[in-house]
Design a protein around this motif. Structure first.
Motif: not given
Length: 409
Positions: A145, A148, A348, A369
Protein backbone atom coordinates in the motif's frame (compact mmCIF):
# COMPACT_ATOMS: atom_id res chain seq x y z
CA UNK A 1 -23.31 -32.92 13.43
CA UNK A 2 -19.50 -33.11 13.36
CA UNK A 3 -16.87 -30.77 11.99
CA UNK A 4 -16.63 -30.73 8.14
CA UNK A 5 -14.54 -33.29 6.36
CA UNK A 6 -10.88 -33.68 7.17
CA UNK A 7 -9.60 -32.83 3.71
CA UNK A 8 -11.49 -29.55 3.58
CA UNK A 9 -10.63 -28.64 7.16
CA UNK A 10 -6.93 -29.39 6.83
CA UNK A 11 -6.73 -27.39 3.63
CA UNK A 12 -8.53 -24.41 5.16
CA UNK A 13 -6.20 -24.37 8.12
CA UNK A 14 -3.12 -23.76 6.04
CA UNK A 15 -4.41 -21.69 3.15
CA UNK A 16 -2.52 -18.43 2.64
CA UNK A 17 -3.76 -15.39 0.81
CA UNK A 18 -0.39 -13.65 0.46
CA UNK A 19 2.87 -14.51 -1.26
CA UNK A 20 5.27 -16.36 1.06
CA UNK A 21 9.08 -16.39 0.85
CA UNK A 22 10.36 -18.48 -2.04
CA UNK A 23 10.82 -21.80 -0.30
CA UNK A 24 9.01 -24.78 -1.76
CA UNK A 25 7.94 -27.27 0.86
CA UNK A 26 5.27 -29.87 1.22
CA UNK A 27 2.93 -30.28 4.14
CA UNK A 28 4.95 -33.32 5.19
CA UNK A 29 8.19 -31.34 5.31
CA UNK A 30 6.58 -28.58 7.33
CA UNK A 31 4.95 -30.95 9.82
CA UNK A 32 8.14 -32.98 10.25
CA UNK A 33 10.13 -29.80 10.83
CA UNK A 34 7.66 -28.51 13.44
CA UNK A 35 7.77 -31.79 15.39
CA UNK A 36 11.56 -31.96 15.24
CA UNK A 37 11.99 -28.33 16.24
CA UNK A 38 9.65 -28.63 19.21
CA UNK A 39 11.33 -31.84 20.38
CA UNK A 40 14.72 -30.10 20.33
CA UNK A 41 13.60 -27.12 22.40
CA UNK A 42 15.07 -26.59 25.89
CA UNK A 43 11.48 -26.56 27.13
CA UNK A 44 11.02 -30.11 25.83
CA UNK A 45 14.16 -31.25 27.62
CA UNK A 46 12.95 -29.54 30.79
CA UNK A 47 9.64 -31.41 30.55
CA UNK A 48 11.47 -34.74 30.16
CA UNK A 49 13.73 -33.94 33.12
CA UNK A 50 10.75 -32.93 35.23
CA UNK A 51 8.98 -36.17 34.38
CA UNK A 52 12.02 -38.18 35.41
CA UNK A 53 12.16 -36.24 38.67
CA UNK A 54 8.52 -37.08 39.41
CA UNK A 55 9.12 -40.75 38.65
CA UNK A 56 12.24 -40.78 40.83
CA UNK A 57 10.29 -39.24 43.71
CA UNK A 58 7.69 -41.96 43.30
CA UNK A 59 10.33 -44.68 43.37
CA UNK A 60 11.77 -43.21 46.55
CA UNK A 61 8.35 -43.12 48.20
CA UNK A 62 7.72 -46.79 47.31
CA UNK A 63 10.73 -48.24 49.14
CA UNK A 64 10.09 -51.12 51.62
CA UNK A 65 8.60 -49.96 54.89
CA UNK A 66 10.80 -51.85 57.34
CA UNK A 67 14.45 -52.82 57.49
CA UNK A 68 15.72 -55.65 59.69
CA UNK A 69 17.51 -54.70 62.91
CA UNK A 70 20.61 -56.29 64.44
CA UNK A 71 20.38 -56.66 68.24
CA UNK A 72 23.41 -57.35 70.46
CA UNK A 73 22.86 -58.04 74.14
CA UNK A 74 25.20 -58.36 77.12
CA UNK A 75 24.22 -58.95 80.73
CA UNK A 76 26.63 -59.45 83.65
CA UNK A 77 25.00 -60.69 86.85
CA UNK A 78 25.36 -64.07 88.51
CA UNK A 79 25.95 -65.43 85.03
CA UNK A 80 27.26 -63.59 82.03
CA UNK A 81 24.73 -63.60 79.18
CA UNK A 82 25.65 -62.72 75.64
CA UNK A 83 23.12 -62.68 72.78
CA UNK A 84 23.02 -61.82 69.12
CA UNK A 85 19.69 -61.44 67.39
CA UNK A 86 17.87 -60.18 64.32
CA UNK A 87 14.44 -58.53 64.41
CA UNK A 88 12.09 -57.70 61.56
CA UNK A 89 8.78 -55.85 61.55
CA UNK A 90 6.33 -57.78 59.38
CA UNK A 91 3.99 -56.08 56.95
CA UNK A 92 1.02 -58.26 57.77
CA UNK A 93 -1.56 -55.65 56.81
CA UNK A 94 -0.29 -55.20 53.23
CA UNK A 95 0.80 -51.60 53.56
CA UNK A 96 3.70 -52.07 51.16
CA UNK A 97 1.45 -53.56 48.49
CA UNK A 98 -1.01 -50.67 48.85
CA UNK A 99 1.83 -48.14 48.63
CA UNK A 100 3.16 -49.90 45.52
CA UNK A 101 -0.22 -49.58 43.84
CA UNK A 102 -0.33 -45.91 44.85
CA UNK A 103 3.08 -45.47 43.25
CA UNK A 104 1.73 -46.87 39.98
CA UNK A 105 -1.03 -44.29 40.10
CA UNK A 106 1.45 -41.51 40.77
CA UNK A 107 3.58 -42.72 37.86
CA UNK A 108 0.55 -42.50 35.58
CA UNK A 109 -0.12 -38.96 36.82
CA UNK A 110 3.52 -37.99 36.17
CA UNK A 111 3.40 -39.31 32.60
CA UNK A 112 0.09 -37.54 31.94
CA UNK A 113 1.39 -34.25 33.31
CA UNK A 114 4.42 -34.49 31.03
CA UNK A 115 2.27 -35.37 28.01
CA UNK A 116 0.00 -32.41 28.70
CA UNK A 117 3.01 -30.09 29.02
CA UNK A 118 4.32 -31.32 25.66
CA UNK A 119 0.93 -30.80 24.03
CA UNK A 120 0.73 -27.28 25.48
CA UNK A 121 4.22 -26.50 24.16
CA UNK A 122 3.26 -27.79 20.71
CA UNK A 123 0.10 -25.66 20.75
CA UNK A 124 2.09 -22.58 21.76
CA UNK A 125 4.53 -23.23 18.92
CA UNK A 126 1.78 -23.60 16.33
CA UNK A 127 0.05 -20.45 17.58
CA UNK A 128 3.33 -18.56 17.34
CA UNK A 129 3.84 -19.80 13.76
CA UNK A 130 0.32 -18.77 12.76
CA UNK A 131 0.73 -15.35 14.38
CA UNK A 132 4.08 -14.87 12.62
CA UNK A 133 2.54 -15.79 9.27
CA UNK A 134 -0.35 -13.36 9.76
CA UNK A 135 1.96 -10.56 10.88
CA UNK A 136 4.18 -11.15 7.84
CA UNK A 137 1.13 -10.99 5.58
CA UNK A 138 -0.02 -7.72 7.18
CA UNK A 139 3.43 -6.23 6.75
CA UNK A 140 3.54 -7.18 3.06
CA UNK A 141 0.10 -5.66 2.48
CA UNK A 142 1.03 -2.43 4.31
CA UNK A 143 4.30 -2.13 2.39
CA UNK A 144 2.53 -2.70 -0.91
CA UNK A 145 0.00 0.00 0.00
CA UNK A 146 2.80 2.42 0.86
CA UNK A 147 4.57 1.62 -2.42
CA UNK A 148 1.44 2.32 -4.44
CA UNK A 149 0.74 5.57 -2.63
CA UNK A 150 4.35 6.73 -2.91
CA UNK A 151 4.28 6.06 -6.64
CA UNK A 152 0.96 7.90 -6.91
CA UNK A 153 2.29 10.83 -4.88
CA UNK A 154 5.33 11.09 -7.13
CA UNK A 155 3.08 11.04 -10.18
CA UNK A 156 0.74 13.68 -8.70
CA UNK A 157 3.70 15.91 -7.85
CA UNK A 158 4.92 15.85 -11.44
CA UNK A 159 1.42 16.42 -12.83
CA UNK A 160 0.86 19.30 -10.41
CA UNK A 161 4.06 20.93 -11.59
CA UNK A 162 2.88 20.45 -15.16
CA UNK A 163 -0.51 21.95 -14.28
CA UNK A 164 -2.47 18.75 -15.13
CA UNK A 165 -4.02 18.34 -11.66
CA UNK A 166 -5.13 20.69 -8.96
CA UNK A 167 -3.42 21.42 -5.68
CA UNK A 168 -6.17 19.69 -3.66
CA UNK A 169 -5.68 16.32 -5.39
CA UNK A 170 -1.92 16.50 -4.87
CA UNK A 171 -2.31 17.30 -1.19
CA UNK A 172 -4.87 14.54 -0.65
CA UNK A 173 -2.40 12.07 -2.11
CA UNK A 174 0.39 13.24 0.19
CA UNK A 175 -1.94 13.02 3.19
CA UNK A 176 -2.80 9.46 2.22
CA UNK A 177 0.90 8.64 2.14
CA UNK A 178 1.23 10.04 5.64
CA UNK A 179 -1.77 8.04 6.82
CA UNK A 180 -0.24 4.88 5.35
CA UNK A 181 2.74 5.32 7.67
CA UNK A 182 0.51 4.57 10.64
CA UNK A 183 -0.74 1.34 9.09
CA UNK A 184 2.83 0.39 8.23
CA UNK A 185 4.05 1.19 11.74
CA UNK A 186 1.29 -0.95 13.25
CA UNK A 187 2.16 -3.82 10.91
CA UNK A 188 5.84 -3.52 11.80
CA UNK A 189 5.04 -3.51 15.51
CA UNK A 190 2.88 -6.61 15.15
CA UNK A 191 5.64 -8.33 13.20
CA UNK A 192 8.17 -7.47 15.88
CA UNK A 193 5.87 -8.86 18.54
CA UNK A 194 5.30 -12.02 16.49
CA UNK A 195 9.04 -12.52 15.99
CA UNK A 196 9.65 -11.98 19.70
CA UNK A 197 7.01 -14.57 20.56
CA UNK A 198 8.48 -17.01 18.04
CA UNK A 199 11.89 -16.60 19.65
CA UNK A 200 10.43 -17.19 23.09
CA UNK A 201 8.51 -20.31 22.14
CA UNK A 202 10.57 -21.92 19.38
CA UNK A 203 13.97 -20.23 19.71
CA UNK A 204 13.67 -18.96 16.11
CA UNK A 205 13.56 -15.53 14.52
CA UNK A 206 11.82 -16.95 11.44
CA UNK A 207 10.49 -20.41 10.54
CA UNK A 208 12.59 -22.68 8.38
CA UNK A 209 9.47 -23.56 6.37
CA UNK A 210 6.48 -21.35 5.59
CA UNK A 211 3.01 -22.65 6.27
CA UNK A 212 2.19 -25.00 3.38
CA UNK A 213 -0.45 -23.92 0.94
CA UNK A 214 -2.52 -27.09 1.01
CA UNK A 215 -2.65 -30.33 2.93
CA UNK A 216 -4.96 -33.02 4.16
CA UNK A 217 -5.23 -34.58 7.59
CA UNK A 218 -6.35 -38.01 6.29
CA UNK A 219 -9.30 -38.10 8.66
CA UNK A 220 -7.25 -38.42 11.83
CA UNK A 221 -7.76 -34.98 13.31
CA UNK A 222 -11.56 -34.91 13.17
CA UNK A 223 -12.40 -38.43 14.27
CA UNK A 224 -15.47 -38.29 16.48
CA UNK A 225 -17.33 -35.43 18.06
CA UNK A 226 -17.29 -33.90 21.50
CA UNK A 227 -18.42 -37.05 23.30
CA UNK A 228 -15.77 -39.15 21.57
CA UNK A 229 -12.93 -36.71 22.15
CA UNK A 230 -13.91 -35.83 25.72
CA UNK A 231 -12.11 -38.82 27.23
CA UNK A 232 -8.88 -37.93 25.40
CA UNK A 233 -8.61 -34.48 26.99
CA UNK A 234 -5.51 -34.31 29.19
CA UNK A 235 -7.17 -32.32 31.96
CA UNK A 236 -9.96 -34.87 32.24
CA UNK A 237 -7.48 -37.76 32.24
CA UNK A 238 -5.52 -36.05 35.00
CA UNK A 239 -8.67 -35.55 37.06
CA UNK A 240 -9.54 -39.23 36.64
CA UNK A 241 -6.06 -40.30 37.69
CA UNK A 242 -6.16 -37.95 40.68
CA UNK A 243 -9.41 -39.59 41.78
CA UNK A 244 -7.89 -43.06 41.39
CA UNK A 245 -4.89 -41.91 43.42
CA UNK A 246 -7.17 -40.49 46.14
CA UNK A 247 -9.13 -43.74 46.30
CA UNK A 248 -5.88 -45.66 46.61
CA UNK A 249 -4.97 -43.23 49.40
CA UNK A 250 -8.05 -44.43 51.28
CA UNK A 251 -6.76 -47.99 51.00
CA UNK A 252 -3.31 -46.93 52.23
CA UNK A 253 -4.80 -45.00 55.17
CA UNK A 254 -6.95 -48.00 56.10
CA UNK A 255 -3.93 -50.29 56.06
CA UNK A 256 -1.97 -47.79 58.13
CA UNK A 257 -4.51 -48.17 60.93
CA UNK A 258 -3.42 -51.79 61.43
CA UNK A 259 -0.47 -52.57 63.66
CA UNK A 260 2.42 -54.61 62.30
CA UNK A 261 4.17 -57.05 64.68
CA UNK A 262 7.90 -57.33 65.19
CA UNK A 263 9.55 -60.75 65.38
CA UNK A 264 13.03 -61.23 66.86
CA UNK A 265 15.17 -64.36 66.88
CA UNK A 266 18.28 -64.39 69.06
CA UNK A 267 21.06 -66.77 69.94
CA UNK A 268 23.75 -66.61 72.60
CA UNK A 269 25.26 -68.05 75.74
CA UNK A 270 24.39 -67.86 79.36
CA UNK A 271 27.65 -68.65 81.15
CA UNK A 272 28.70 -71.86 79.39
CA UNK A 273 25.23 -72.90 78.26
CA UNK A 274 23.84 -72.14 74.79
CA UNK A 275 20.53 -70.32 74.54
CA UNK A 276 18.11 -69.15 71.95
CA UNK A 277 14.92 -67.16 72.10
CA UNK A 278 12.08 -65.64 70.17
CA UNK A 279 10.42 -62.30 70.92
CA UNK A 280 7.12 -61.18 69.43
CA UNK A 281 5.77 -57.67 69.96
CA UNK A 282 2.64 -56.01 68.67
CA UNK A 283 1.85 -52.28 69.13
CA UNK A 284 -1.53 -51.54 70.68
CA UNK A 285 -3.39 -48.76 68.90
CA UNK A 286 -4.90 -47.28 72.03
CA UNK A 287 -3.98 -43.61 71.88
CA UNK A 288 -3.45 -43.25 68.14
CA UNK A 289 -5.86 -45.38 66.15
CA UNK A 290 -5.18 -43.71 62.79
CA UNK A 291 -8.85 -42.92 62.33
CA UNK A 292 -8.38 -39.16 61.64
CA UNK A 293 -5.95 -39.90 58.79
CA UNK A 294 -8.41 -42.42 57.36
CA UNK A 295 -11.26 -39.91 57.54
CA UNK A 296 -9.07 -37.31 55.87
CA UNK A 297 -8.34 -39.74 53.02
CA UNK A 298 -12.07 -40.39 52.61
CA UNK A 299 -12.77 -36.66 52.49
CA UNK A 300 -10.02 -36.17 49.92
CA UNK A 301 -11.50 -38.95 47.79
CA UNK A 302 -14.95 -37.34 47.93
CA UNK A 303 -13.47 -33.97 47.00
CA UNK A 304 -11.60 -35.46 44.02
CA UNK A 305 -14.78 -37.19 42.86
CA UNK A 306 -16.69 -33.92 42.94
CA UNK A 307 -13.80 -32.15 41.20
CA UNK A 308 -13.83 -34.80 38.47
CA UNK A 309 -17.49 -34.11 37.72
CA UNK A 310 -16.84 -30.37 37.60
CA UNK A 311 -13.81 -30.92 35.36
CA UNK A 312 -15.82 -33.12 33.01
CA UNK A 313 -18.50 -30.45 32.72
CA UNK A 314 -15.94 -27.67 32.19
CA UNK A 315 -14.04 -29.58 29.53
CA UNK A 316 -17.21 -30.55 27.68
CA UNK A 317 -18.09 -26.85 27.57
CA UNK A 318 -14.58 -25.97 26.31
CA UNK A 319 -14.74 -28.65 23.63
CA UNK A 320 -18.15 -27.52 22.42
CA UNK A 321 -16.97 -23.91 22.48
CA UNK A 322 -13.82 -24.73 20.51
CA UNK A 323 -15.82 -26.72 17.95
CA UNK A 324 -18.48 -24.02 17.53
CA UNK A 325 -15.91 -21.24 17.33
CA UNK A 326 -14.00 -23.09 14.62
CA UNK A 327 -17.19 -23.60 12.62
CA UNK A 328 -18.04 -19.90 12.89
CA UNK A 329 -14.55 -18.74 11.93
CA UNK A 330 -14.50 -21.20 9.05
CA UNK A 331 -17.80 -19.87 7.70
CA UNK A 332 -16.57 -16.28 7.90
CA UNK A 333 -13.34 -17.22 6.13
CA UNK A 334 -15.27 -19.09 3.42
CA UNK A 335 -17.54 -16.10 2.89
CA UNK A 336 -14.61 -13.71 2.61
CA UNK A 337 -12.93 -15.95 0.06
CA UNK A 338 -16.08 -16.17 -2.03
CA UNK A 339 -16.80 -12.44 -1.92
CA UNK A 340 -13.43 -10.72 -1.84
CA UNK A 341 -10.40 -12.90 -2.56
CA UNK A 342 -10.79 -13.23 -6.33
CA UNK A 343 -11.81 -9.59 -6.70
CA UNK A 344 -8.68 -8.37 -4.94
CA UNK A 345 -6.34 -10.03 -7.42
CA UNK A 346 -6.72 -7.33 -10.09
CA UNK A 347 -8.53 -4.69 -8.05
CA UNK A 348 -5.58 -2.28 -7.79
CA UNK A 349 -4.89 -2.42 -11.52
CA UNK A 350 -8.57 -1.88 -12.27
CA UNK A 351 -8.80 1.12 -9.95
CA UNK A 352 -5.70 2.67 -11.46
CA UNK A 353 -6.97 2.20 -15.00
CA UNK A 354 -10.39 3.71 -14.18
CA UNK A 355 -8.73 6.65 -12.41
CA UNK A 356 -6.38 7.30 -15.33
CA UNK A 357 -9.36 7.29 -17.67
CA UNK A 358 -10.97 10.01 -15.56
CA UNK A 359 -13.93 7.89 -14.50
CA UNK A 360 -12.86 8.06 -10.84
CA UNK A 361 -11.86 11.17 -8.90
CA UNK A 362 -8.56 11.21 -7.04
CA UNK A 363 -10.37 11.37 -3.72
CA UNK A 364 -12.50 8.32 -4.54
CA UNK A 365 -9.43 6.54 -5.91
CA UNK A 366 -7.60 7.04 -2.60
CA UNK A 367 -10.65 5.85 -0.66
CA UNK A 368 -10.86 2.78 -2.87
CA UNK A 369 -7.17 1.98 -2.27
CA UNK A 370 -7.70 2.23 1.49
CA UNK A 371 -10.75 0.01 1.23
CA UNK A 372 -8.72 -2.57 -0.67
CA UNK A 373 -6.11 -2.57 2.07
CA UNK A 374 -8.76 -2.90 4.76
CA UNK A 375 -10.30 -5.82 2.88
CA UNK A 376 -6.94 -7.55 2.58
CA UNK A 377 -6.25 -7.03 6.28
CA UNK A 378 -9.70 -8.34 7.19
CA UNK A 379 -8.99 -11.46 5.15
CA UNK A 380 -5.70 -11.97 6.93
CA UNK A 381 -7.41 -11.51 10.29
CA UNK A 382 -10.18 -13.96 9.39
CA UNK A 383 -7.69 -16.54 8.18
CA UNK A 384 -5.61 -16.19 11.36
CA UNK A 385 -8.72 -16.44 13.57
CA UNK A 386 -9.79 -19.61 11.74
CA UNK A 387 -6.32 -21.13 12.09
CA UNK A 388 -6.12 -20.27 15.79
CA UNK A 389 -9.59 -21.76 16.32
CA UNK A 390 -8.45 -24.94 14.55
CA UNK A 391 -5.44 -25.22 16.86
CA UNK A 392 -7.68 -24.67 19.90
CA UNK A 393 -9.99 -27.49 18.80
CA UNK A 394 -7.04 -29.84 18.23
CA UNK A 395 -5.56 -28.96 21.61
CA UNK A 396 -8.80 -29.40 23.54
CA UNK A 397 -9.46 -32.72 21.81
CA UNK A 398 -5.84 -33.90 22.29
CA UNK A 399 -5.18 -34.35 18.57
CA UNK A 400 -2.34 -31.90 17.85
CA UNK A 401 0.49 -34.42 17.66
CA UNK A 402 -1.77 -36.91 15.86
CA UNK A 403 -2.61 -34.30 13.25
CA UNK A 404 1.02 -33.34 12.67
CA UNK A 405 2.01 -37.01 12.48
CA UNK A 406 -0.65 -37.52 9.79
CA UNK A 407 0.78 -34.61 7.78
CA UNK A 408 4.36 -35.78 8.25
CA UNK A 409 3.67 -39.31 6.98
Amino acid sequence: MGIPTAVRTGALFILLCVQQPALASSAADWAAWVRQQVNQLPASRAIAARQEQWLADNRNAAQPLYNPALNIGYEDSVDVTKTLGVSQTLDWSGKGRALGEARQQRDAVAVLRADKARADLLAQSLRALVAYDAAHARLLAAREQERQLMALADLMRRREQAGDVGQVDARLTMLSVGQAQQALAEAEAMTTAAVTRLREVMALSSPAYPLPEDATVQGLAIRGGVDTRLAANYDLQLAEQQLALAEQGVTVADRQRNSDPTLEVRFGKEDDANLWGVDFSLPLNIFNSGKPAYQQALADSDAQRALLEKTRNDIRARLEGARDNFRQQQRRWDTWQQLAESRLDDNDALLKRVWEQGELTTQNYLLALNQSLDTRLSGIALREAMQQAWIEWLQQSAQLDEWLAALAD
